[in-house]
Design a protein around this motif. Structure first.
Motif, mmCIF file in Angstrom:
data_model
loop_
_atom_site.group_PDB
_atom_site.id
_atom_site.type_symbol
_atom_site.label_atom_id
_atom_site.label_comp_id
_atom_site.label_asym_id
_atom_site.label_seq_id
_atom_site.Cartn_x
_atom_site.Cartn_y
_atom_site.Cartn_z
ATOM 1 N N MET A 1 0.845 -1.205 0.000
ATOM 2 C CA MET A 1 0.000 0.000 0.000
ATOM 3 C C MET A 1 0.878 1.252 0.000
ATOM 4 O O MET A 1 0.608 2.200 -0.740
ATOM 5 N N GLY A 2 1.925 1.235 0.816
ATOM 6 C CA GLY A 2 2.846 2.369 0.850
ATOM 7 C C GLY A 2 3.550 2.576 -0.471
ATOM 8 O O GLY A 2 3.726 3.708 -0.933
ATOM 9 N N GLU A 3 3.945 1.487 -1.109
ATOM 10 C CA GLU A 3 4.600 1.571 -2.414
ATOM 11 C C GLU A 3 3.645 2.122 -3.474
ATOM 12 O O GLU A 3 4.019 2.962 -4.290
ATOM 13 N N VAL A 4 2.415 1.671 -3.460
ATOM 14 C CA VAL A 4 1.421 2.089 -4.448
ATOM 15 C C VAL A 4 1.058 3.562 -4.272
ATOM 16 O O VAL A 4 0.977 4.315 -5.247
ATOM 17 N N TYR A 5 0.844 3.987 -3.042
ATOM 18 C CA TYR A 5 0.350 5.348 -2.807
ATOM 19 C C TYR A 5 1.431 6.360 -2.441
ATOM 20 O O TYR A 5 1.183 7.554 -2.469
ATOM 21 N N GLY A 6 2.606 5.902 -2.096
ATOM 22 C CA GLY A 6 3.698 6.822 -1.831
ATOM 23 C C GLY A 6 3.695 7.425 -0.436
ATOM 24 O O GLY A 6 4.298 8.461 -0.215
ATOM 25 N N TRP A 7 3.027 6.791 0.508
ATOM 26 C CA TRP A 7 3.085 7.224 1.903
ATOM 27 C C TRP A 7 2.946 5.991 2.785
ATOM 28 O O TRP A 7 2.514 4.943 2.342
ATOM 29 N N ASP A 8 3.329 6.124 4.052
ATOM 30 C CA ASP A 8 3.265 4.999 4.982
ATOM 31 C C ASP A 8 1.838 4.755 5.440
ATOM 32 O O ASP A 8 1.084 5.695 5.682
ATOM 33 N N PHE A 9 1.496 3.495 5.552
ATOM 34 C CA PHE A 9 0.191 3.099 6.044
ATOM 35 C C PHE A 9 0.336 2.411 7.387
ATOM 36 O O PHE A 9 1.213 1.564 7.562
ATOM 37 N N ALA A 10 -0.524 2.777 8.313
ATOM 38 C CA ALA A 10 -0.623 2.081 9.588
ATOM 39 C C ALA A 10 -1.762 1.084 9.478
ATOM 40 O O ALA A 10 -2.644 1.216 8.638
ATOM 41 N N LEU B 1 -15.728 7.869 -11.280
ATOM 42 C CA LEU B 1 -15.204 7.997 -9.916
ATOM 43 C C LEU B 1 -13.955 8.883 -9.914
ATOM 44 O O LEU B 1 -12.838 8.429 -9.647
ATOM 45 N N PHE B 2 -14.153 10.155 -10.192
ATOM 46 C CA PHE B 2 -13.028 11.070 -10.390
ATOM 47 C C PHE B 2 -12.335 11.457 -9.096
ATOM 48 O O PHE B 2 -11.147 11.775 -9.110
ATOM 49 N N ASP B 3 -13.029 11.392 -7.968
ATOM 50 C CA ASP B 3 -12.368 11.667 -6.694
ATOM 51 C C ASP B 3 -11.333 10.584 -6.384
ATOM 52 O O ASP B 3 -10.221 10.872 -5.946
ATOM 53 N N VAL B 4 -11.675 9.344 -6.668
ATOM 54 C CA VAL B 4 -10.724 8.244 -6.472
ATOM 55 C C VAL B 4 -9.633 8.309 -7.546
ATOM 56 O O VAL B 4 -8.465 8.037 -7.260
ATOM 57 N N ALA B 5 -10.002 8.691 -8.751
ATOM 58 C CA ALA B 5 -9.013 8.838 -9.825
ATOM 59 C C ALA B 5 -7.959 9.873 -9.448
ATOM 60 O O ALA B 5 -6.774 9.682 -9.739
ATOM 61 N N GLU B 6 -8.369 10.950 -8.791
ATOM 62 C CA GLU B 6 -7.398 11.968 -8.363
ATOM 63 C C GLU B 6 -6.346 11.381 -7.440
ATOM 64 O O GLU B 6 -5.167 11.734 -7.532
ATOM 65 N N ILE B 7 -6.747 10.484 -6.546
ATOM 66 C CA ILE B 7 -5.791 9.830 -5.652
ATOM 67 C C ILE B 7 -4.783 9.032 -6.475
ATOM 68 O O ILE B 7 -3.574 9.100 -6.237
ATOM 69 N N GLN B 8 -5.274 8.300 -7.466
ATOM 70 C CA GLN B 8 -4.396 7.500 -8.319
ATOM 71 C C GLN B 8 -3.488 8.376 -9.182
ATOM 72 O O GLN B 8 -2.311 8.059 -9.371
ATOM 73 N N LEU B 9 -4.021 9.464 -9.715
ATOM 74 C CA LEU B 9 -3.222 10.384 -10.532
ATOM 75 C C LEU B 9 -2.090 10.983 -9.706
ATOM 76 O O LEU B 9 -0.941 11.045 -10.169
ATOM 77 N N GLY B 10 -2.410 11.430 -8.506
ATOM 78 C CA GLY B 10 -1.396 12.015 -7.637
ATOM 79 C C GLY B 10 -0.308 11.015 -7.279
ATOM 80 O O GLY B 10 0.887 11.342 -7.298
ATOM 81 N N ALA B 11 -0.712 9.800 -6.970
ATOM 82 C CA ALA B 11 0.268 8.767 -6.628
ATOM 83 C C ALA B 11 1.158 8.448 -7.825
ATOM 84 O O ALA B 11 2.378 8.297 -7.680
ATOM 85 N N ALA B 12 0.568 8.349 -9.020
ATOM 86 C CA ALA B 12 1.352 8.063 -10.228
ATOM 87 C C ALA B 12 2.377 9.162 -10.488
ATOM 88 O O ALA B 12 3.520 8.876 -10.855
ATOM 89 N N LEU B 13 1.979 10.395 -10.285
ATOM 90 C CA LEU B 13 2.884 11.524 -10.492
ATOM 91 C C LEU B 13 3.994 11.531 -9.437
ATOM 92 O O LEU B 13 5.185 11.610 -9.772
ATOM 93 N N ARG B 14 3.623 11.428 -8.166
ATOM 94 C CA ARG B 14 4.611 11.451 -7.079
ATOM 95 C C ARG B 14 5.578 10.276 -7.153
ATOM 96 O O ARG B 14 6.753 10.418 -6.822
#
Length: 129
Positions: free
Chosen positions: A21-30, A72-85
């Motif tokens: 999850m951390g690798e996919v989204y670019g932040w640590d998950f608890a 589902l553009f709100d969820v797409a924004e999360i994916q777009l941001g993660a792909a960019l970061r």
């Protein structure tokens, strides 16, 4: 069930899921509570996102297509941001994804995805300045 333990008491699966999850989204998950989080971490990320046949980038592109088709553009924004970061897709490539998908999911949805790309790019620029 304790923190970092899956529904079957296996901490290694949960740790793999949280790491992916951390690798996919670019932040640590608890670790999170409940069966929904357990299935997400243990199955979706420890197993499905970790299969070797597709890269994270490949999966993200497929997911962007599915999210756009469903509106589902709100969820797409999360994916777009993660792909960019994460450096998986550049600004030019994100714009190209929106243009390409417009031909398959319709111009209205493609335009909304392009607007989401613009919002993500603006947000990232604000963070950098």
């Amino acid at each position: 069930m304790t923190a970092n333990e899956n529904i079957n008491g296996d901490t290694s699966i949960r740790q793999r899921g949280l790491a992916k999850m951390g690798e996919v989204y670019g932040w640590d998950f608890a670790d999170g509570p409940g069966d929904l989080f357990s299935v997400t971490a243990d199955h979706l990320f420890a197993e499905i996102w970790s299969r070797p046949a597709l890269t994270i980038r490949d999966r993200r592109l497929l997911l962007l297509g599915a999210l756009t088709a469903q509106g589902l553009f709100d969820v797409a924004e999360i994916q777009l941001g993660a792909a960019l970061r994460n450096g998986e897709l550049s600004e030019e490539q994100l714009r190209e994804v929106a243009l390409f998908l417009s031909h398959y999911v319709g111009w209205a949805s493609g335009t909304k995805l392009d607007n989401a790309v613009g919002a993500v790019l603006a947000q990232e620029r604000r963070k950098q300045s």
